[in-house]
Design a protein around this motif. Structure first.
Motif, PDB file in Angstrom:
ATOM      1  N   CYS A 162       0.821  -1.217   0.000  1.00  0.00           N
ATOM      2  CA  CYS A 162       0.000   0.000   0.000  1.00  0.00           C
ATOM      3  C   CYS A 162       0.853   1.265   0.000  1.00  0.00           C
ATOM      4  O   CYS A 162       0.890   1.999  -0.975  1.00  0.00           O
ATOM      5  CB  CYS A 162      -0.951   0.000   1.191  1.00  0.00           C
ATOM      6  N   ALA A 163       1.554   1.538   1.087  1.00  0.00           N
ATOM      7  CA  ALA A 163       2.249   2.819   1.235  1.00  0.00           C
ATOM      8  C   ALA A 163       3.254   3.068   0.116  1.00  0.00           C
ATOM      9  O   ALA A 163       3.314   4.162  -0.455  1.00  0.00           O
ATOM     10  CB  ALA A 163       2.953   2.876   2.591  1.00  0.00           C
ATOM     11  N   VAL A 164       4.043   2.055  -0.208  1.00  0.00           N
ATOM     12  CA  VAL A 164       5.100   2.244  -1.211  1.00  0.00           C
ATOM     13  C   VAL A 164       4.510   2.417  -2.606  1.00  0.00           C
ATOM     14  O   VAL A 164       4.846   3.361  -3.326  1.00  0.00           O
ATOM     15  CB  VAL A 164       6.089   1.066  -1.180  1.00  0.00           C
ATOM     16  N   VAL A 165       3.613   1.507  -3.014  1.00  0.00           N
ATOM     17  CA  VAL A 165       3.077   1.594  -4.374  1.00  0.00           C
ATOM     18  C   VAL A 165       2.201   2.829  -4.552  1.00  0.00           C
ATOM     19  O   VAL A 165       2.147   3.404  -5.644  1.00  0.00           O
ATOM     20  CB  VAL A 165       2.296   0.316  -4.748  1.00  0.00           C
ATOM     21  N   GLY A 189       4.768  11.658   6.726  1.00  0.00           N
ATOM     22  CA  GLY A 189       4.237  10.422   7.291  1.00  0.00           C
ATOM     23  C   GLY A 189       4.608   9.247   6.413  1.00  0.00           C
ATOM     24  O   GLY A 189       5.549   9.310   5.623  1.00  0.00           O
ATOM     25  N   GLY A 190       3.850   8.155   6.536  1.00  0.00           N
ATOM     26  CA  GLY A 190       4.171   6.961   5.765  1.00  0.00           C
ATOM     27  C   GLY A 190       4.178   7.202   4.268  1.00  0.00           C
ATOM     28  O   GLY A 190       5.106   6.787   3.562  1.00  0.00           O
ATOM     29  N   LEU A 191       3.154   7.877   3.748  1.00  0.00           N
ATOM     30  CA  LEU A 191       3.111   8.167   2.320  1.00  0.00           C
ATOM     31  C   LEU A 191       4.143   9.220   1.935  1.00  0.00           C
ATOM     32  O   LEU A 191       4.833   9.095   0.926  1.00  0.00           O
ATOM     33  CB  LEU A 191       1.712   8.635   1.913  1.00  0.00           C
ATOM     34  N   GLY A 192       4.244  10.275   2.738  1.00  0.00           N
ATOM     35  CA  GLY A 192       5.183  11.346   2.416  1.00  0.00           C
ATOM     36  C   GLY A 192       6.615  10.867   2.323  1.00  0.00           C
ATOM     37  O   GLY A 192       7.366  11.258   1.414  1.00  0.00           O
ATOM     38  N   LEU A 193       7.038  10.006   3.240  1.00  0.00           N
ATOM     39  CA  LEU A 193       8.401   9.492   3.214  1.00  0.00           C
ATOM     40  C   LEU A 193       8.661   8.658   1.962  1.00  0.00           C
ATOM     41  O   LEU A 193       9.752   8.696   1.390  1.00  0.00           O
ATOM     42  CB  LEU A 193       8.676   8.659   4.470  1.00  0.00           C
ATOM     43  N   ASN A 194       7.653   7.912   1.533  1.00  0.00           N
ATOM     44  CA  ASN A 194       7.825   7.132   0.309  1.00  0.00           C
ATOM     45  C   ASN A 194       7.789   8.009  -0.933  1.00  0.00           C
ATOM     46  O   ASN A 194       8.442   7.695  -1.936  1.00  0.00           O
ATOM     47  CB  ASN A 194       6.751   6.036   0.234  1.00  0.00           C
ATOM     48  N   VAL A 195       7.038   9.121  -0.884  1.00  0.00           N
ATOM     49  CA  VAL A 195       7.081  10.084  -1.979  1.00  0.00           C
ATOM     50  C   VAL A 195       8.492  10.657  -2.106  1.00  0.00           C
ATOM     51  O   VAL A 195       9.011  10.838  -3.213  1.00  0.00           O
ATOM     52  CB  VAL A 195       6.048  11.209  -1.753  1.00  0.00           C
ATOM     53  N   ILE A 196       9.123  10.941  -0.971  1.00  0.00           N
ATOM     54  CA  ILE A 196      10.495  11.465  -0.992  1.00  0.00           C
ATOM     55  C   ILE A 196      11.422  10.468  -1.682  1.00  0.00           C
ATOM     56  O   ILE A 196      12.227  10.828  -2.543  1.00  0.00           O
ATOM     57  CB  ILE A 196      10.980  11.747   0.441  1.00  0.00           C
ATOM     58  N   GLN A 197      11.316   9.194  -1.288  1.00  0.00           N
ATOM     59  CA  GLN A 197      12.173   8.169  -1.903  1.00  0.00           C
ATOM     60  C   GLN A 197      11.925   8.078  -3.405  1.00  0.00           C
ATOM     61  O   GLN A 197      12.867   7.978  -4.197  1.00  0.00           O
ATOM     62  CB  GLN A 197      11.893   6.801  -1.273  1.00  0.00           C
ATOM     63  N   ALA A 198      10.641   8.090  -3.784  1.00  0.00           N
ATOM     64  CA  ALA A 198      10.308   7.978  -5.196  1.00  0.00           C
ATOM     65  C   ALA A 198      10.832   9.171  -5.982  1.00  0.00           C
ATOM     66  O   ALA A 198      11.328   9.026  -7.108  1.00  0.00           O
ATOM     67  CB  ALA A 198       8.793   7.856  -5.362  1.00  0.00           C
ATOM     68  N   ALA A 199      10.730  10.366  -5.405  1.00  0.00           N
ATOM     69  CA  ALA A 199      11.222  11.568  -6.075  1.00  0.00           C
ATOM     70  C   ALA A 199      12.733  11.516  -6.246  1.00  0.00           C
ATOM     71  O   ALA A 199      13.277  11.901  -7.281  1.00  0.00           O
ATOM     72  CB  ALA A 199      10.819  12.809  -5.284  1.00  0.00           C
ATOM     73  N   ARG A 200      13.439  11.021  -5.231  1.00  0.00           N
ATOM     74  CA  ARG A 200      14.885  10.896  -5.325  1.00  0.00           C
ATOM     75  C   ARG A 200      15.269   9.919  -6.432  1.00  0.00           C
ATOM     76  O   ARG A 200      16.161  10.185  -7.248  1.00  0.00           O
ATOM     77  CB  ARG A 200      15.445  10.441  -3.965  1.00  0.00           C
ATOM     78  N   LEU A 201      14.583   8.769  -6.496  1.00  0.00           N
ATOM     79  CA  LEU A 201      14.882   7.780  -7.533  1.00  0.00           C
ATOM     80  C   LEU A 201      14.522   8.295  -8.919  1.00  0.00           C
ATOM     81  O   LEU A 201      15.118   7.869  -9.916  1.00  0.00           O
ATOM     82  CB  LEU A 201      14.128   6.475  -7.247  1.00  0.00           C
ATOM     83  N   ALA A 202      13.541   9.206  -8.995  1.00  0.00           N
ATOM     84  CA  ALA A 202      13.159   9.779 -10.282  1.00  0.00           C
ATOM     85  C   ALA A 202      14.133  10.855 -10.741  1.00  0.00           C
ATOM     86  O   ALA A 202      14.013  11.365 -11.858  1.00  0.00           O
ATOM     87  CB  ALA A 202      11.748  10.359 -10.198  1.00  0.00           C
ATOM     88  N   GLY A 203      15.087  11.217  -9.884  1.00  0.00           N
ATOM     89  CA  GLY A 203      16.091  12.206 -10.261  1.00  0.00           C
ATOM     90  C   GLY A 203      15.704  13.634  -9.963  1.00  0.00           C
ATOM     91  O   GLY A 203      16.249  14.567 -10.585  1.00  0.00           O
ATOM     92  N   ALA A 204      14.785  13.840  -9.031  1.00  0.00           N
ATOM     93  CA  ALA A 204      14.387  15.205  -8.688  1.00  0.00           C
ATOM     94  C   ALA A 204      15.582  16.012  -8.188  1.00  0.00           C
ATOM     95  O   ALA A 204      16.529  15.462  -7.613  1.00  0.00           O
ATOM     96  CB  ALA A 204      13.294  15.177  -7.622  1.00  0.00           C
ATOM     97  N   GLY A 205      15.518  17.318  -8.387  1.00  0.00           N
ATOM     98  CA  GLY A 205      16.588  18.192  -7.919  1.00  0.00           C
ATOM     99  C   GLY A 205      16.360  18.567  -6.466  1.00  0.00           C
ATOM    100  O   GLY A 205      16.820  17.903  -5.545  1.00  0.00           O
ATOM    101  N   GLN A 206      15.597  19.616  -6.233  1.00  0.00           N
ATOM    102  CA  GLN A 206      15.270  20.064  -4.880  1.00  0.00           C
ATOM    103  C   GLN A 206      14.049  19.298  -4.373  1.00  0.00           C
ATOM    104  O   GLN A 206      12.995  19.280  -5.011  1.00  0.00           O
ATOM    105  CB  GLN A 206      14.976  21.561  -4.874  1.00  0.00           C
TER     106      GLN A 206
END
Length: 275
Positions: A162-165, A189-206
């Protein structure tokens, strides 16, 4: 077997819960670890309709212990469970978009659920979100049991359901975040932290994170945040985001935002996604 049942008034731990054998296309999964998602609390708080009594829980990892007719998955297979009960044959499923499955639907438009496998004292006990993970065993469709490697810890693997996908889907499928783009995540929170990880893996800048709890800074940065700010209220979130000038760096691409107050934080051009 043991299970945790919501009866409409209380959460009750029982040891006399039964589960029926798997039918055609179904598997019995021994639950090794289950996560507690905020959605599991919503029926208790009256924010989500749920027939009772019911076994809650929808983030889980386990091992296949029995299988019904036509199932190819081997016994002993380690799996993470999915809430999606897809047909696997319609155009949407064949095209890799199972959330748009054209299979049978219930009265809410969601995929029609199979009958609950849980029984207690001869009576049906319902299940939450087509899973019912707060029990020692559950029965799901084979397509809901996703094989995973043995090396991933159970507690981490359970969150994949759930949270990760949900978070990765928001970043990759909804926002379609591109390399170098700026991201504002409100709520670590749980979703926000996974959004951060996903954004980092997607190559986000800031990758800027705003939360009301300053203790979230360390874990947000561990997950890939570049900046962290504390906000005391929704209005403060808006002011903080504007002061940070996110997405205004020379050459930056449109800002992607994930928050209830997101629309107010946007600068033009920008897009808002709520997860």
């Amino acid at each position: 077997m043991r299970g945790l049942i919501w009866d409409g008034d209380d959460l009750v731990e029982v040891d006399d819960l039964d589960v029926v054998p798997p039918g055609p296309g179904q598997v019995t999964v021994e639950v090794r670890s289950a996560g507690l998602c905020h959605s599991d609390i919503k029926p208790i708080d009256g924010e989500m309709a749920q027939p009772v009594p019911a076994v809650l829980g929808h983030e889980a990892v386990g091992v296949v212990r029995a299988r019904g007719a036509g199932v190819e998955m081997p016994l002993g297979q380690r799996v993470v469970l999915s809430v999606l009960q897809t047909c696997g044959t319609c155009d949407a499923c064949a095209g890799g978009r199972p959330t748009l499955c054209a299979g049978p639907k219930d009265g809410t438009g969601a995929a029609a659920d199979d009958p609950s496998p849980f029984r207690r004292e001869g009576r049906v006990v319902e299940r939450f979100r087509r899973l019912g993970a707060f029990a020692e065993r559950t029965v799901v469709r084979e397509r809901q049991a996703i094989p995973i490697p043995d090396g991933m810890p159970d507690a981490a693997a359970a969150l994949l359901g759930c949270a990760v996908v949900t978070a990765f889907g928001a970043v990759e499928e909804r926002a379609r975040l591109g390399k170098g783009e700026s991201v504002l995540v409100v709520g670590a929170g749980g979703l926000g932290l996974n959004v951060i990880q996903a954004a980092r893996l997607a190559g986000a800048g800031q990758i800027t994170v705003i939360d009301r709890n300053p203790r979230k800074a360390e874990i947000a940065e561990l997950m890939g945040a570049t900046d962290f700010a504390v906000a005391a209220s929704d209005e403060d979130v808006v002011e903080r985001s504007r002061a940070l000038r996110i997405g205004r760096m020379p050459g930056s691409r449109p800002l992607r935002v994930s928050a209830e107050t997101g629309p107010l934080t946007l600068r033009s051009p920008g897009r808002y996604d709520s997860v």
